[in-house]
Design an enzyme around this catalytic site. Structure first.
Site, PDB file in Angstrom:
ATOM      1  N   THR A 185       7.268   0.852   0.178  1.00  0.00           N
ATOM      2  CA  THR A 185       6.343   1.978   0.048  1.00  0.00           C
ATOM      3  C   THR A 185       5.654   1.864  -1.314  1.00  0.00           C
ATOM      4  OG1 THR A 185       7.737   3.405   1.397  1.00  0.00           O
ATOM      5  CG2 THR A 185       6.321   4.523  -0.218  1.00  0.00           C
ATOM      6  N   ARG A 188       9.149   8.696  14.414  1.00  0.00           N
ATOM      7  CA  ARG A 188       9.826   9.140  13.186  1.00  0.00           C
ATOM      8  C   ARG A 188       8.827   9.257  12.031  1.00  0.00           C
ATOM      9  NH1 ARG A 188      10.617   6.358   7.889  1.00  0.00           N
ATOM     10  NH2 ARG A 188      12.390   7.374   6.918  1.00  0.00           N
ATOM     11  N   GLY A 243       8.795   9.878   7.902  1.00  0.00           N
ATOM     12  CA  GLY A 243       9.653   9.885   6.713  1.00  0.00           C
ATOM     13  C   GLY A 243       9.147  10.835   5.642  1.00  0.00           C
ATOM     14  N   ASP A 244       9.489  10.565   4.395  1.00  0.00           N
ATOM     15  CA  ASP A 244       9.164  11.505   3.321  1.00  0.00           C
ATOM     16  C   ASP A 244       7.774  11.299   2.723  1.00  0.00           C
ATOM     17  OD1 ASP A 244      10.009   9.040   2.207  1.00  0.00           O
ATOM     18  OD2 ASP A 244      10.349  10.009   0.278  1.00  0.00           O
ATOM     19  N   THR A 286      10.218   6.569  -3.184  1.00  0.00           N
ATOM     20  CA  THR A 286      10.402   5.484  -2.217  1.00  0.00           C
ATOM     21  C   THR A 286      11.885   5.344  -1.917  1.00  0.00           C
ATOM     22  OG1 THR A 286      10.197   3.088  -1.882  1.00  0.00           O
ATOM     23  CG2 THR A 286      10.352   3.842  -4.156  1.00  0.00           C
ATOM     24  N   GLY A 287      12.209   5.026  -0.674  1.00  0.00           N
ATOM     25  CA  GLY A 287      13.629   4.864  -0.328  1.00  0.00           C
ATOM     26  C   GLY A 287      13.898   5.365   1.069  1.00  0.00           C
ATOM     27  N   THR A 288      15.149   5.686   1.363  1.00  0.00           N
ATOM     28  CA  THR A 288      15.495   6.231   2.677  1.00  0.00           C
ATOM     29  C   THR A 288      14.998   7.675   2.715  1.00  0.00           C
ATOM     30  OG1 THR A 288      17.679   6.549   1.706  1.00  0.00           O
ATOM     31  CG2 THR A 288      17.459   4.774   3.281  1.00  0.00           C
ATOM     32  N   GLY A 289      13.829   7.809   3.337  1.00  0.00           N
ATOM     33  CA  GLY A 289      13.035   9.021   3.219  1.00  0.00           C
ATOM     34  C   GLY A 289      13.747  10.314   3.574  1.00  0.00           C
TER      35      GLY A 289
END
Lengths: 357, 357
Positions: B223, B251, B253-254, B274-277
């Site tokens: 991201t 899906r 995400g954030d 950024t990351g596992t949203g």
């Protein structure tokens, strides 16, 4: 306005005093049904608060029959959710049962009563948040799931995700056996007439070339929401909506956005919002109530008031919210003419209001 | 790691001391490039910080050529955005130009380099927030818009809405003349191989019946995001992503969720994550950084550290964030092996880092 008389005994001077006090305290649109007792017994704190949308809800525009229909349905939802809590059930089940009743009624803009989008379809959103784990689930732009809040719960419990959207969310719900319905289930003449009126206004504006068509606000008040606190101190918040009449371009409002239209945290409170969703997204309205409590030591009532009458007001947004804190205190507030709302608690509160009382 | 030598004069003892100090201070993954001078001159505060995703970015896994390619592209984005700020331009234009460069590169999981979803398509999300007005725009699940951040800006500027999704968002972008591309534009052999690997793993798990297929985490780090502070004190944050490889069920995400993956407020700071949203949604990570500053008097560095290493960590989430406050202080942090990141400021800072340095 209905007054809770359960704790008043008007045959004694003390009873009359209590009745008067109840009348005075009930005379605020911004309620804070806090109770000292609620702090002393964890088993006695359980409570449930629901809303059925905020907007131009005025006594002079309502017939007695309409008022009675809304009151009856809100009472039914309160009773169903409260019974779960009374029996020691989890806050999430209470929230789900209360919201299912509102979703299954044509009176509210959620589930059965969802408004029509620009294409003459219903596009619904919902979300749920568990205050103990902060686990959350949400769906956006779904069209054939009978009870959108059930899909939000499914996303929370059966995936690592928070938000599923559109056809993908429907495929997922179907795969997991959720009740699907034909789009004709959501048809109602009343909502269809709203769409025709909205499109008529839009056409008139296009012909006059007077404004950007995207700027027409067709927000239909009637989003539903519920916050419950159970006997184990768990707070769960849920919100479900049909969005805006004549909605276009896959618009997603605040209802499925965690922190905007819905939030729960056992450490602070649970919140469900209704109104012009974009303002609740930009102010992170539901999360902000929790933050003002956790970081600024606001009372629930102060936090709700600040978010509605300062944060949302200052941007020009309209709407309302219901909230319940970890001590069983309840607050609701709105900057519109009215908001359908109800509260029932272990202390015997049973309040249903609609107008700016 | 690159060290900014612009302010060091190694021909004097003071210069050597400054160089040593710079080396020591730079030796933290969690940077806080604050500067006393930045508080004194409003014209001298302008700065730009970008990220290109957090994840298993380790020196031993990178060739020199790869490292050089990432460094070159991050420098190009920094330079383009910074030039706008230097010329007195608005923070939003700086953010847009920097992100467009990252979106047009196949190196990052955004725009051109977006990963494949389960159906072999790219489904991209982006958001922008203007810290002066709190106006926000976002798109989710778009498939043919060349630069998703441009669509987010269009939503912010041309509608009352914040978030448009799917085909509707594409129709809207097309109507307003945004550059559309055939899905073949997003094809890359590298990303396609990632999809095949992810689907292979999934099949193996299905055959073993060892887990719920929805639980497989195929998060692809990459991201991109940018936060800029311009000479007029405006803070803008933008984030753009291709989401997760083998992503299913629509899906979201954030990245397109205001307050989760992206937030800006002139009164406090701008943040891009950024990351596992899902963990950034549940913690309202970007909004929380701002709140800790506004309500708890945290420094930017403290706020960023708390959100990553307490809020996100405690839920088991991974990722990182970049942030820039109203005084031109910068902080970045992550709980992964690395994060592509760069910072350029009016004080002569020009830092590009990748690893946990």
């Amino acid at each position: 306005m209905k007054i809770n008389l359960k704790h008043s005994n008007i045959s004694s001077p003390k009873g009359i005093y209590l009745l008067l006090l109840t009348l005075v305290l009930s005379n605020f649109a911004c309620a804070d049904r806090s109770s000292k007792e609620s702090l002393t017994s964890s088993k006695k704190k359980y409570a449930l608060v629901i809303h059925g949308g905020a907007g131009t809800i005025k006594k002079e525009n309502m017939t007695e029959a309409q008022e009675a229909a809304y009151t009856k349905k809100i009472q039914e939802a309160l009773d169903a959710g409260f019974q779960v809590l009374e029996n020691g059930g989890h806050a999430e089940i209470a929230v789900q049962q209360a919201i299912n009743i509102l979703e299954n009624s044509p009176l509210f803009n959620a589930g059965k009563g969802a408004v029509f989008n620009h294409k003459g379809q219903q596009e619904m959103d919902a979300s749920i948040m568990d205050g103990r784990t902060l686990n959350s689930g949400a769906v956006a732009g779904i069209r054939h799931i009978k009870n959108p809040i059930n899909a939000a719960i499914l996303v929370k419990d059966s995936t690592r995700h928070v938000l599923l959207s559109g056809q993908g969310a429907e495929d997922f719900a179907k795969l997991h056996g959720l009740e699907m319905v034909d789009s004709s289930y959501f048809y109602s003449e009343r909502r269809y007439q709203s769409l025709l009126r909205a499109q008529g206004k839009e056409q008139a504006l296009i012909q006059k070339k007077s404004t950007n068509i995207e700027l027409i606000d067709n927000h239909q008040y009637g989003t539903v929401g519920c916050v419950a606190l159970d006997q184990n101190g768990n707070i769960v918040a849920g919100t479900s909506t049909g969005g805006m009449t004549n909605k276009k371009y896959g618009r997603i409002g605040d209802s499925p956005i965690i922190g905007a239209g819905n939030y729960a945290n056992n450490a602070s409170c649970g919140v469900s919002c209704t109104g012009t969703g974009e303002y609740f997204i930009r102010t992170l309205a539901a999360h902000q109530v929790s933050n003002l409590i956790l970081l600024n030591n606001f009372s629930l009532k102060e936090a709700v008031r600040q978010v509605i009458h300062q944060d949302i007001d200052s941007l020009g947004g309209t709407g309302g919210m219901i909230a319940l804190d970890k001590n069983g205190n309840m607050a609701w507030d709105f900057n519109t003419e009215g908001m359908y709302r109800g509260f029932k608690s272990a202390h015997g509160d049973n309040i249903i209001e609609m107008y700016n009382e």
